[in-house]
Design a protein around this motif. Structure first.
Motif, PDB file in Angstrom:
ATOM      1  N   HIS A 248       0.824  -1.218   0.000  1.00 54.94           N
ATOM      2  CA  HIS A 248       0.000   0.000   0.000  1.00 54.94           C
ATOM      3  C   HIS A 248       0.854   1.262   0.000  1.00 54.94           C
ATOM      4  N   PHE A 249       1.846   1.315   0.868  1.00 56.72           N
ATOM      5  CA  PHE A 249       2.657   2.537   0.969  1.00 56.72           C
ATOM      6  C   PHE A 249       3.371   2.860  -0.334  1.00 56.72           C
ATOM      7  N   PRO A 250       4.082   1.918  -0.976  1.00 58.93           N
ATOM      8  CA  PRO A 250       4.752   2.274  -2.242  1.00 58.93           C
ATOM      9  C   PRO A 250       3.777   2.728  -3.326  1.00 58.93           C
ATOM     10  N   LEU A 251       2.590   2.117  -3.379  1.00 55.32           N
ATOM     11  CA  LEU A 251       1.634   2.500  -4.416  1.00 55.32           C
ATOM     12  C   LEU A 251       1.135   3.926  -4.201  1.00 55.32           C
ATOM     13  N   VAL A 252       0.737   4.245  -2.962  1.00 59.59           N
ATOM     14  CA  VAL A 252       0.251   5.594  -2.675  1.00 59.59           C
ATOM     15  C   VAL A 252       1.399   6.595  -2.802  1.00 59.59           C
ATOM     16  N   TRP A 253       2.577   6.219  -2.319  1.00 59.38           N
ATOM     17  CA  TRP A 253       3.740   7.106  -2.438  1.00 59.38           C
ATOM     18  C   TRP A 253       4.040   7.399  -3.904  1.00 59.38           C
ATOM     19  N   LEU A 254       3.976   6.387  -4.749  1.00 56.84           N
ATOM     20  CA  LEU A 254       4.250   6.591  -6.169  1.00 56.84           C
ATOM     21  C   LEU A 254       3.214   7.519  -6.790  1.00 56.84           C
ATOM     22  N   ALA A 255       1.948   7.350  -6.404  1.00 60.10           N
ATOM     23  CA  ALA A 255       0.903   8.233  -6.929  1.00 60.10           C
ATOM     24  C   ALA A 255       1.165   9.678  -6.503  1.00 60.10           C
ATOM     25  N   MET A 256       1.561   9.868  -5.250  1.00 55.48           N
ATOM     26  CA  MET A 256       1.850  11.214  -4.768  1.00 55.48           C
ATOM     27  C   MET A 256       3.095  11.785  -5.452  1.00 55.48           C
ATOM     28  N   PHE A 257       4.088  10.944  -5.668  1.00 50.61           N
ATOM     29  CA  PHE A 257       5.308  11.393  -6.340  1.00 50.61           C
ATOM     30  C   PHE A 257       4.996  11.867  -7.755  1.00 50.61           C
ATOM     31  N   LEU A 258       4.175  11.102  -8.460  1.00 51.45           N
ATOM     32  CA  LEU A 258       3.798  11.503  -9.817  1.00 51.45           C
ATOM     33  C   LEU A 258       2.982  12.788  -9.799  1.00 51.45           C
ATOM     34  N   TRP A 259       2.113  12.928  -8.808  1.00 53.48           N
ATOM     35  CA  TRP A 259       1.304  14.136  -8.688  1.00 53.48           C
ATOM     36  C   TRP A 259       2.192  15.363  -8.469  1.00 53.48           C
ATOM     37  N   VAL A 260       3.166  15.207  -7.572  1.00 52.74           N
ATOM     38  CA  VAL A 260       4.101  16.298  -7.309  1.00 52.74           C
ATOM     39  C   VAL A 260       4.916  16.616  -8.556  1.00 52.74           C
ATOM     40  N   SER A 261       5.366  15.592  -9.269  1.00 52.76           N
ATOM     41  CA  SER A 261       6.177  15.799 -10.464  1.00 52.76           C
ATOM     42  C   SER A 261       5.382  16.509 -11.557  1.00 52.76           C
ATOM     43  N   LEU A 262       4.116  16.154 -11.704  1.00 53.76           N
ATOM     44  CA  LEU A 262       3.282  16.782 -12.721  1.00 53.76           C
ATOM     45  C   LEU A 262       3.044  18.263 -12.433  1.00 53.76           C
TER      46      LEU A 262
ATOM     47  N   VAL B 289       8.509  14.902  -0.258  1.00 54.86           N
ATOM     48  CA  VAL B 289       7.170  15.486  -0.222  1.00 54.86           C
ATOM     49  C   VAL B 289       6.109  14.403  -0.401  1.00 54.86           C
ATOM     50  N   ALA B 290       6.390  13.396  -1.235  1.00 57.37           N
ATOM     51  CA  ALA B 290       5.446  12.307  -1.423  1.00 57.37           C
ATOM     52  C   ALA B 290       5.210  11.537  -0.130  1.00 57.37           C
ATOM     53  N   VAL B 291       6.250  11.397   0.691  1.00 58.01           N
ATOM     54  CA  VAL B 291       6.083  10.766   2.003  1.00 58.01           C
ATOM     55  C   VAL B 291       5.200  11.629   2.894  1.00 58.01           C
ATOM     56  N   ILE B 292       5.433  12.939   2.884  1.00 59.55           N
ATOM     57  CA  ILE B 292       4.591  13.838   3.673  1.00 59.55           C
ATOM     58  C   ILE B 292       3.140  13.720   3.238  1.00 59.55           C
ATOM     59  N   LEU B 293       2.898  13.697   1.932  1.00 57.02           N
ATOM     60  CA  LEU B 293       1.538  13.635   1.411  1.00 57.02           C
ATOM     61  C   LEU B 293       0.855  12.315   1.748  1.00 57.02           C
ATOM     62  N   TYR B 294       1.600  11.291   2.021  1.00 58.23           N
ATOM     63  CA  TYR B 294       0.996  10.030   2.453  1.00 58.23           C
ATOM     64  C   TYR B 294       0.254  10.212   3.772  1.00 58.23           C
TER      65      TYR B 294
END
Length: 387
Positions: A214-228, A247-252
């Motif tokens: 769960h954590f890597p999947l949500v983290w990856l989604a947040m990372f992509l969101w931040v990158s976009l 930042v993706a960790v924070i957003l989790y």
């Protein structure tokens, strides 16, 4: 106080890990120390990269090899704190150079605030989840665990408040947060983070390895969101990826704005996603728990989690509607830095004499979080705006 809090938090983490090892749980101790080491390494890397990109006039008068060694030994953050205390002491006594030293002190304090926020979320929020999971798994709480949870929750919420206060003081110290505004800001962050950590811990209680998915999947989604959203925080592309990953960790766990412009719609999307995700984690626990589960009180806790989250959102709305510094400014017929549309006469900025000595990092974050007017953006110098 910040230095003391960071030291206390580090000691509490070490105490908790030692208790795990002493009671025959080396795996938990190793995981706790691994989280601490990973968070510290990321924060030290940021600190070192920032020092290398700082103007030479604002770097500590310490040889570069020694600074590098301190960061390799994970002492870079504490060195920054001690150096800031030294400069602060000079501010108190060196009256002839008070203005220059105050500018230097502001530069240092902003970086410390950012590093504290990054390190706290990278280390304390995962540690909180692990602590709560272990307490629920063993159905008992040791003194070290209880104190560790209290300290971690306070550090997380306090770091957010300190960071927000630092952002506002960077531009203009006339409209900083009042005591009431600070309390509400502290509480709404606390009430939003607690249900999130509870949901993840409950999910881990039945499916420990499910969190590893769960954590890597949500983290990856947040990372992509931040990158976009096209962040431009660090000096070069590779360190920028490190910033986005943190930042993706924070957003989790919590909201963190990374792009300029109105944040209302992005905030609604984020909180809706987190609310749905946390609800699904809690429902998965309710569905998978055995009827003879020895945690009957958890049903009450889970039932209170949603009202707690909604209360946090309500306090956030209350803050921005009635307690935000802008509200008082508008009542006075003036203009804060967030909505300075009434002309230059309504704006009072600090002035800095050397425009090259700019804390570019905080400047970027202020423009991102406070949505500065174009007039205010035109006057940025050394971490504050100058008329």
């Amino acid at each position: 106080a910040g230095t003391a809090a960071a030291t206390l938090d580090l000691c509490m983490d070490g105490w908790v890990a030692a208790e795990y090892a002493r009671r025959g749980h080396p795996g938990w101790a190793a995981l706790s120390l691994s989280l601490l080491a990973a968070a510290s390494a990321a924060a030290q890397a940021c600190s070192w990269l920032w020092l290398r990109s700082d103007p030479p006039a604002l770097r500590p008068a310490v040889p570069a090899p020694l600074l590098a060694a301190l960061h390799l030994l994970q002492l870079g953050f504490f060195f920054r704190c001690l150096y800031a205390l030294k400069v602060g002491w000079r501010v108190c006594w060196a009256k002839a150079e008070e203005e220059d030293e105050q500018r230097h002190m502001a530069f240092l304090s902003h970086d410390i605030s950012m590093l504290r926020l990054f390190e706290t979320f990278l280390e304390n929020t995962p540690q909180l989840t692990l602590l709560l999971y272990i307490i629920l798994r063993t159905n008992k709480a040791e003194l070290s665990q209880g104190l560790g949870m209290v300290t971690a929750f306070l550090c997380v919420s306090w770091s957010l408040l300190d960071y927000h206060q630092s952002l506002r003081s960077f531009v203009q110290d006339k409209y900083e947060l009042s005591l009431g505004s600070s309390i509400i800001y502290f509480l709404w962050n606390l009430f939003l983070i607690c249900p999130r950590i509870l949901a993840v811990a409950l999910f881990a209680l039945l499916w420990p390895y499910g969190v590893a998915v769960h954590f890597p999947l949500v983290w990856l989604a947040m990372f992509l969101w931040v990158s976009l959203q096209g962040t431009d925080f660090m000096e070069s592309p590779c360190p920028e990826q490190l910033y986005r990953a943190m930042v993706a960790v924070i957003l989790y766990f919590s909201w963190f704005n990374v792009a300029q412009g109105r944040t209302l719609y992005r905030s609604i999307i984020y909180h809706s996603f987190i609310l749905v995700d946390s609800s699904l984690l809690a429902l998965a626990w309710l569905w998978g728990r055995a009827p003879s589960e020895e945690h009957p009180y958890l049903l009450l806790v889970v039932a209170a989690a949603l009202p707690c989250y909604l209360l946090g959102l309500g306090l956030r709305v209350t803050y921005y509607q009635w307690l935000h510094p802008n509200v008082q400014v508008q009542k006075e017929g003036r203009y804060d830095e967030v909505d300075a549309s009434g002309g230059e006469d309504g704006m009072e900025f600090r002035s800095f004499l050397e425009p090259d000595l700019v804390n570019r990092r905080m400047q970027y974050l202020v423009q991102t979080h406070l949505s500065l007017s174009q007039l205010a953006q035109q006057h940025f110098l050394n971490g504050a705006a100058a008329v």
